[in-house]
Design a protein around this motif. Structure first.
Motif, PDB file in Angstrom:
ATOM      1  N   ILE A   2     -21.061  58.570  65.284  1.00 24.66           N
ATOM      2  CA  ILE A   2     -20.006  59.119  66.118  1.00 24.66           C
ATOM      3  C   ILE A   2     -19.972  60.620  65.883  1.00 24.66           C
ATOM      4  O   ILE A   2     -20.487  61.114  64.882  1.00 24.66           O
ATOM      5  CB  ILE A   2     -18.623  58.499  65.815  1.00 24.66           C
ATOM      6  CG1 ILE A   2     -18.150  58.865  64.403  1.00 24.66           C
ATOM      7  CG2 ILE A   2     -18.644  56.992  66.021  1.00 24.66           C
ATOM      8  CD1 ILE A   2     -16.694  58.589  64.133  1.00 24.66           C
ATOM      9  N   THR A   3     -19.367  61.331  66.813  1.00 27.54           N
ATOM     10  CA  THR A   3     -19.184  62.768  66.671  1.00 27.54           C
ATOM     11  C   THR A   3     -17.691  63.045  66.609  1.00 27.54           C
ATOM     12  O   THR A   3     -16.936  62.551  67.447  1.00 27.54           O
ATOM     13  CB  THR A   3     -19.798  63.521  67.868  1.00 27.54           C
ATOM     14  OG1 THR A   3     -21.187  63.210  67.944  1.00 27.54           O
ATOM     15  CG2 THR A   3     -19.618  65.024  67.711  1.00 27.54           C
ATOM     16  N   SER A  24     -18.646  53.266  63.306  1.00 29.29           N
ATOM     17  CA  SER A  24     -18.272  52.407  64.422  1.00 29.29           C
ATOM     18  C   SER A  24     -17.658  51.105  63.938  1.00 29.29           C
ATOM     19  O   SER A  24     -17.888  50.661  62.815  1.00 29.29           O
ATOM     20  CB  SER A  24     -19.483  52.124  65.309  1.00 29.29           C
ATOM     21  OG  SER A  24     -20.471  51.445  64.592  1.00 29.29           O
ATOM     22  N   ILE A  51     -10.620  59.771  72.385  1.00 27.56           N
ATOM     23  CA  ILE A  51     -11.944  59.154  72.324  1.00 27.56           C
ATOM     24  C   ILE A  51     -12.569  59.325  73.697  1.00 27.56           C
ATOM     25  O   ILE A  51     -12.001  58.865  74.697  1.00 27.56           O
ATOM     26  CB  ILE A  51     -11.862  57.663  71.956  1.00 27.56           C
ATOM     27  CG1 ILE A  51     -11.222  57.469  70.585  1.00 27.56           C
ATOM     28  CG2 ILE A  51     -13.257  57.030  71.986  1.00 27.56           C
ATOM     29  CD1 ILE A  51     -11.014  56.011  70.193  1.00 27.56           C
ATOM     30  N   ASN A  52     -13.703  60.008  73.732  1.00 25.84           N
ATOM     31  CA  ASN A  52     -14.407  60.239  74.992  1.00 25.84           C
ATOM     32  C   ASN A  52     -13.479  60.836  76.058  1.00 25.84           C
ATOM     33  O   ASN A  52     -13.437  60.384  77.199  1.00 25.84           O
ATOM     34  CB  ASN A  52     -15.078  58.956  75.484  1.00 25.84           C
ATOM     35  CG  ASN A  52     -16.053  58.421  74.469  1.00 25.84           C
ATOM     36  OD1 ASN A  52     -16.752  59.171  73.800  1.00 25.84           O
ATOM     37  ND2 ASN A  52     -16.099  57.111  74.326  1.00 25.84           N
ATOM     38  N   GLU A  53     -12.700  61.832  75.639  1.00 29.43           N
ATOM     39  CA  GLU A  53     -11.819  62.625  76.499  1.00 29.43           C
ATOM     40  C   GLU A  53     -10.593  61.882  77.011  1.00 29.43           C
ATOM     41  O   GLU A  53      -9.967  62.291  77.989  1.00 29.43           O
ATOM     42  CB  GLU A  53     -12.601  63.239  77.660  1.00 29.43           C
ATOM     43  CG  GLU A  53     -13.696  64.174  77.182  1.00 29.43           C
ATOM     44  CD  GLU A  53     -14.437  64.863  78.309  1.00 29.43           C
ATOM     45  OE1 GLU A  53     -14.052  64.704  79.496  1.00 29.43           O
ATOM     46  OE2 GLU A  53     -15.403  65.578  78.008  1.00 29.43           O
ATOM     47  N   GLU A  54     -10.219  60.765  76.374  1.00 30.59           N
ATOM     48  CA  GLU A  54      -8.995  60.055  76.727  1.00 30.59           C
ATOM     49  C   GLU A  54      -8.186  59.840  75.455  1.00 30.59           C
ATOM     50  O   GLU A  54      -8.729  59.409  74.434  1.00 30.59           O
ATOM     51  CB  GLU A  54      -9.310  58.713  77.375  1.00 30.59           C
ATOM     52  CG  GLU A  54      -9.997  58.879  78.717  1.00 30.59           C
ATOM     53  CD  GLU A  54      -9.880  57.637  79.584  1.00 30.59           C
ATOM     54  OE1 GLU A  54      -9.029  56.780  79.300  1.00 30.59           O
ATOM     55  OE2 GLU A  54     -10.639  57.551  80.541  1.00 30.59           O
ATOM     56  N   ARG A  65     -21.590  56.028  69.181  1.00 29.24           N
ATOM     57  CA  ARG A  65     -21.782  57.145  70.109  1.00 29.24           C
ATOM     58  C   ARG A  65     -20.497  57.689  70.722  1.00 29.24           C
ATOM     59  O   ARG A  65     -20.545  58.491  71.653  1.00 29.24           O
ATOM     60  CB  ARG A  65     -22.799  56.802  71.200  1.00 29.24           C
ATOM     61  CG  ARG A  65     -24.204  56.609  70.668  1.00 29.24           C
ATOM     62  CD  ARG A  65     -25.229  56.442  71.763  1.00 29.24           C
ATOM     63  NE  ARG A  65     -24.994  55.281  72.609  1.00 29.24           N
ATOM     64  CZ  ARG A  65     -25.473  54.054  72.385  1.00 29.24           C
ATOM     65  NH1 ARG A  65     -26.222  53.834  71.333  1.00 29.24           N
ATOM     66  NH2 ARG A  65     -25.225  53.082  73.224  1.00 29.24           N
ATOM     67  N   ASP A  66     -19.330  57.254  70.244  1.00 28.41           N
ATOM     68  CA  ASP A  66     -18.074  57.829  70.729  1.00 28.41           C
ATOM     69  C   ASP A  66     -17.954  59.279  70.276  1.00 28.41           C
ATOM     70  O   ASP A  66     -18.464  59.658  69.210  1.00 28.41           O
ATOM     71  CB  ASP A  66     -16.861  57.052  70.208  1.00 28.41           C
ATOM     72  CG  ASP A  66     -16.558  55.808  71.019  1.00 28.41           C
ATOM     73  OD1 ASP A  66     -17.105  55.661  72.137  1.00 28.41           O
ATOM     74  OD2 ASP A  66     -15.761  54.982  70.535  1.00 28.41           O
ATOM     75  N   ILE A  67     -17.262  60.057  71.075  1.00 30.63           N
ATOM     76  CA  ILE A  67     -16.934  61.429  70.711  1.00 30.63           C
ATOM     77  C   ILE A  67     -15.433  61.473  70.480  1.00 30.63           C
ATOM     78  O   ILE A  67     -14.643  61.189  71.381  1.00 30.63           O
ATOM     79  CB  ILE A  67     -17.352  62.426  71.810  1.00 30.63           C
ATOM     80  CG1 ILE A  67     -18.871  62.380  71.982  1.00 30.63           C
ATOM     81  CG2 ILE A  67     -16.876  63.832  71.454  1.00 30.63           C
ATOM     82  CD1 ILE A  67     -19.384  63.194  73.132  1.00 30.63           C
TER      83      ILE A  67
END
Length: 77
Positions: A2-3, A24, A51-54, A65-67
């Motif tokens: 993850i980032t 994860s 998480i992923n812009e939400e 691979r979540d940001i």
């Protein structure tokens, strides 16, 4: 992997802008607890998590691979 992205004052507290690591299958709360142990002073104040812009809740599960964006409290006028 993850980032994790650190913004504003959190970037200053950690000394880095982003980092990647294996995390994860765990919750946002578990991530925050781990990062608070790793970086002194990170627990000061409320941190918004996306998480992923939400925006995410503390019970949301982090996937491969979540940001993750950590956003400190923002004041305005």
């Amino acid at each position: 992997m993850i980032t994790v992205l650190y913004f504003a004052g959190l970037k200053e507290k950690t000394g880095i802008e982003k980092e990647e690591f294996v995390f994860s299958g765990k919750t946002v709360k578990q991530l925050l607890e781990e990062l608070q142990r790793k970086y002194e002073g990170l627990a000061d104040g409320i941190i918004q998590v996306a998480i992923n812009e939400e925006y995410a809740s503390i019970d949301d599960i982090i996937q491969e691979r979540d940001i993750i964006a950590l956003i400190p409290p923002v004041s305005g006028g």
